[in-house]
Design an enzyme around this catalytic site. Structure first.
Site, PDB file in Angstrom:
ATOM      1  N   ASP A  40      33.001  41.093  52.246  1.00  0.00           N
ATOM      2  CA  ASP A  40      32.161  39.747  51.999  1.00  0.00           C
ATOM      3  C   ASP A  40      32.843  38.730  52.488  1.00  0.00           C
ATOM      4  O   ASP A  40      31.944  37.794  53.110  1.00  0.00           O
ATOM      5  CB  ASP A  40      32.294  39.885  50.275  1.00  0.00           C
ATOM      6  CG  ASP A  40      31.085  38.849  49.760  1.00  0.00           C
ATOM      7  OD1 ASP A  40      30.453  38.283  50.443  1.00  0.00           O
ATOM      8  OD2 ASP A  40      30.967  38.857  48.507  1.00  0.00           O
ATOM      9  N   TYR A 131      36.678  47.094  44.350  1.00  0.00           N
ATOM     10  CA  TYR A 131      36.231  47.748  43.138  1.00  0.00           C
ATOM     11  C   TYR A 131      36.659  49.061  42.824  1.00  0.00           C
ATOM     12  O   TYR A 131      36.275  49.735  41.861  1.00  0.00           O
ATOM     13  CB  TYR A 131      34.582  47.629  43.506  1.00  0.00           C
ATOM     14  CG  TYR A 131      34.026  46.259  43.027  1.00  0.00           C
ATOM     15  CD1 TYR A 131      34.648  45.148  42.907  1.00  0.00           C
ATOM     16  CD2 TYR A 131      32.331  46.327  43.188  1.00  0.00           C
ATOM     17  CE1 TYR A 131      34.097  44.049  42.548  1.00  0.00           C
ATOM     18  CE2 TYR A 131      31.781  45.122  42.868  1.00  0.00           C
ATOM     19  CZ  TYR A 131      32.556  44.083  42.470  1.00  0.00           C
ATOM     20  OH  TYR A 131      31.991  42.678  42.447  1.00  0.00           O
TER      21      TYR A 131
HETATM   22  P1  ADP Z   1      34.075  46.241  46.817  1.00  0.00           P
HETATM   23  O1  ADP Z   1      34.592  44.993  46.328  1.00  0.00           O
HETATM   24  O2  ADP Z   1      32.821  46.676  46.994  1.00  0.00           O
HETATM   25  O3  ADP Z   1      34.955  47.376  46.841  1.00  0.00           O
HETATM   26  P2  ADP Z   1      35.597  45.444  49.460  1.00  0.00           P
HETATM   27  O4  ADP Z   1      35.259  44.416  50.538  1.00  0.00           O
HETATM   28  O5  ADP Z   1      36.797  45.143  48.549  1.00  0.00           O
HETATM   29  O6  ADP Z   1      34.222  45.791  48.439  1.00  0.00           O
HETATM   30  O7  ADP Z   1      35.942  46.883  50.283  1.00  0.00           O
HETATM   31  C1  ADP Z   1      34.835  47.753  50.800  1.00  0.00           C
HETATM   32  C2  ADP Z   1      35.471  48.312  51.961  1.00  0.00           C
HETATM   33  O8  ADP Z   1      35.179  47.498  52.979  1.00  0.00           O
HETATM   34  C3  ADP Z   1      36.858  48.767  51.878  1.00  0.00           C
HETATM   35  O9  ADP Z   1      37.076  50.058  52.552  1.00  0.00           O
HETATM   36  C4  ADP Z   1      37.352  47.458  52.851  1.00  0.00           C
HETATM   37  O10 ADP Z   1      38.465  48.185  53.473  1.00  0.00           O
HETATM   38  C5  ADP Z   1      36.409  47.587  53.882  1.00  0.00           C
HETATM   39  N1  ADP Z   1      36.276  46.298  54.871  1.00  0.00           N
HETATM   40  C6  ADP Z   1      36.937  45.008  54.536  1.00  0.00           C
HETATM   41  N2  ADP Z   1      36.661  44.369  55.574  1.00  0.00           N
HETATM   42  C7  ADP Z   1      35.930  44.904  56.434  1.00  0.00           C
HETATM   43  C8  ADP Z   1      35.298  44.678  57.801  1.00  0.00           C
HETATM   44  N3  ADP Z   1      35.271  43.528  58.249  1.00  0.00           N
HETATM   45  N4  ADP Z   1      34.317  45.514  58.342  1.00  0.00           N
HETATM   46  C9  ADP Z   1      34.135  46.768  57.668  1.00  0.00           C
HETATM   47  N5  ADP Z   1      34.614  47.028  56.373  1.00  0.00           N
HETATM   48  C10 ADP Z   1      35.626  46.238  55.837  1.00  0.00           C
END
Ligand code: ADP
Length: 184
Positions: A40, A131
């Site tokens: 995000d 999450y």
């Molecule tokens: P949630 O709160 O839904 O768990 P997160 O952002 O914490 O979302 O993590 C969801 C996934 O996205 C994790 O596997 C994380 O490693 C990954 N992630 C973080 N940054 C990026 C990025 N720039 N591109 C793709 N995936 C990412």
């Protein structure tokens, strides 16, 4: 690694979702749509202030985005024309409808994409970061939701963009296992 389902190419790669050139990228957002950490934060940093302004406008109309739902904004400075913001569930041990809500986050994203004429989109691994959703279960749900929709829709490409090799391995294994069940 690529799979063909109907007319849709479903691909799995390790990378950064903010670099993707699909028409839309999906954000693992939270109910406030005000940005946060993880994917995000990366999307808002790369996309610039236009996206958060649109998110604020949406929230002023709907209050909060329920878990399992998705909305669309422009992609700001990203290569992608749109960002689809989906809210996955927080993992609470598995008895709080987490599976159903994760399925719904993928289904809502695909529904919003379809209704906006989006033919290609990229997903991150929703809910498996902050999450805490276990990756093996989450990848099986994600793959099944996307493959099943692809069979009966007109997407050209649906891309899963995983941030680490173990995450990529889990998604490819889930896809291979699901393909086997539909071939049989
Ligand atoms: P949630 O709160 O839904 O768990 P997160 O952002 O914490 O979302 O993590 C969801 C996934 O996205 C994790 O596997 C994380 O490693 C990954 N992630 C973080 N940054 C990026 C990025 N720039 N591109 C793709 N995936 C990412």
């Amino acid at each position: 690694m690529d799979f063909s389902v109907g007319s849709t190419k479903i691909s799995f790669l390790r990378g950064d979702i903010t670099d993707q050139d699909t028409e839309a990228i999906v954000n693992a957002a939270n109910s406030s749509l005000m940005g946060g950490g993880g994917v995000d934060g990366a999307i808002h940093r790369a996309g610039g202030p236009e996206i958060i302004e649109e998110c604020k406008r949406i929230i002023s109309e709907i209050g909060r985005l329920e878990t399992g739902k998705a909305v669309i904004t422009s992609g700001g400075n990203l290569k992608a024309r749109y960002v689809i913001h989906a809210v996955g569930p927080v993992w609470r041990g598995g008895r709080s409808k987490e599976d159903e809500l994760l399925r719904s986050a993928y289904a809502s994203s695909l529904d919003v994409a379809g209704r906006n004429g989006v033919k290609s989109l990229s997903f991150p691994s929703i809910s498996t970061g902050a999450y805490g959703f276990p990756i093996d279960a989450a990848s099986a749900i994600a793959v099944k939701s996307v493959f099943k929709t692809a069979e009966k829709s007109a997407f050209s490409e649906i891309r899963f963009v995983l941030f680490s090799d173990p995450d990529l391995d889990a998604y490819v294994a889930a896809a291979a296992a699901f393909k086997k069940t539909i071939v049989k």
